[in-house]
Design an enzyme around this catalytic site. Sequence first.
Site, PDB file in Angstrom:
ATOM      1  CD  GLU A 169      -7.378   0.092  -1.909  1.00  0.00           C
ATOM      2  OE1 GLU A 169      -6.318  -0.331  -0.917  1.00  0.00           O
ATOM      3  OE2 GLU A 169      -7.436   1.326  -1.751  1.00  0.00           O
ATOM      4  CB  CYS A 192      -0.922   0.082   1.115  1.00  0.00           C
ATOM      5  SG  CYS A 192      -1.878   1.524   1.375  1.00  0.00           S
ATOM      6  N   GLY A 193       0.727   1.911  -1.185  1.00  0.00           N
ATOM      7  CA  GLY A 193       1.821   3.212  -1.200  1.00  0.00           C
ATOM      8  C   GLY A 193       1.518   4.393  -0.158  1.00  0.00           C
ATOM      9  CB  CYS A 227      -5.424   3.241  -4.474  1.00  0.00           C
ATOM     10  SG  CYS A 227      -4.248   1.681  -4.616  1.00  0.00           S
ATOM     11  N   GLY A 228      -2.323   4.482  -3.417  1.00  0.00           N
ATOM     12  CA  GLY A 228      -0.975   4.897  -3.698  1.00  0.00           C
ATOM     13  C   GLY A 228      -0.385   4.022  -4.821  1.00  0.00           C
ATOM     14  CG  ASN A 273      -6.258  -2.853  -6.255  1.00  0.00           C
ATOM     15  OD1 ASN A 273      -7.019  -2.777  -5.224  1.00  0.00           O
ATOM     16  ND2 ASN A 273      -5.205  -3.698  -5.972  1.00  0.00           N
ATOM     17  CG  ASN A 286      -1.224  -3.940  -3.745  1.00  0.00           C
ATOM     18  OD1 ASN A 286      -0.566  -4.955  -3.322  1.00  0.00           O
ATOM     19  ND2 ASN A 286      -1.570  -2.819  -3.173  1.00  0.00           N
TER      20      ASN A 286
END
Length: 321
Positions: free
Chosen positions: A220, A77-78, A229-230, A202, A166
Amino acid sequence: MITLQKVHGSSNQFFILDLDQLSFTPLDEQIVALTQQITSSFLTGADGLLVVSKSNYADCLGKMRVINADGSEASMCGNGLRTVARYLSEKFRQSEFKVETLNANLTVRKQSDLTQNVTAFGVEISPIHFNNKYFPFNNLNTTKLIKSPIKAFSDNLNFYAIAVPNPHLISFVEKDDDLNETLETLGTKLNQPNDYFPDGVNVNFAKILGENELFVRTFERGVGFTNACGTGMSATSLAYMLHQNRNAFPSDEITVYNPGGVVKTIVHEDWIELIGNATHTHTITISENQLFNHQFTEATVNQTNEQQSYEHFIANLKKAS
């Protein structure tokens, strides 16, 4: 007593739990149950729980696990990594270091504040994969999606599939309806039992606003619509480079707006740098017993003034645009 933080990156909200504070090692099922409860009912909720612990690698300052609100675990998760980078930076007084994540040890570094009282960090997003085995995806008659039409998804849109790690499905759109109804319909379809992405995916829709300027909205996996969303904004930045037929790395800085704010990205040949806020909104003090019995009303909550500064920063961005 232990201390949690409530944090956000681009309004993608999380609680941070540092396992080093605990007198025991919680089971995965305890962490999942805690995540599902705390993200749904405490301090207006959150998108997930970031679990911080010691790393197994000597060159990493810590380890991060990302538990989504529904209890599933994300590989990365960025936006969350930026907040964990800040937490570890302040805990160990270091400004550049590595963090262990599920699939890679990633470099993070403190950046100049975006504005007064809005702390920023830059984080590495990698590895990058296009092959369908990293998603996986099936029944699309190809092993890669790069500007590919998919009639099962849309009559008029083209798609990119990029895992960072991801898995992200990306399309560039022109209509606001696509950023809302079309995205919700496709995101829901591909995150229920389906013939194409058996583990879900995603889904990111992006509008090109100008030279090196994007707006990205994400449905997401495990969350639904999220403020930001990073990894999605990072993967979309790479897709933008491909969409524009650019092959010069590193890229110029790309500005990516999202419903929760804005980030900057720089696309390198085999990784992406994601730069944005790491905002600490609340400090929560609670006993171990109360926490794992989900007795959140017993917690002592102290609010910082950082959210006010962040909102002022975003308001000025909107005025400027």
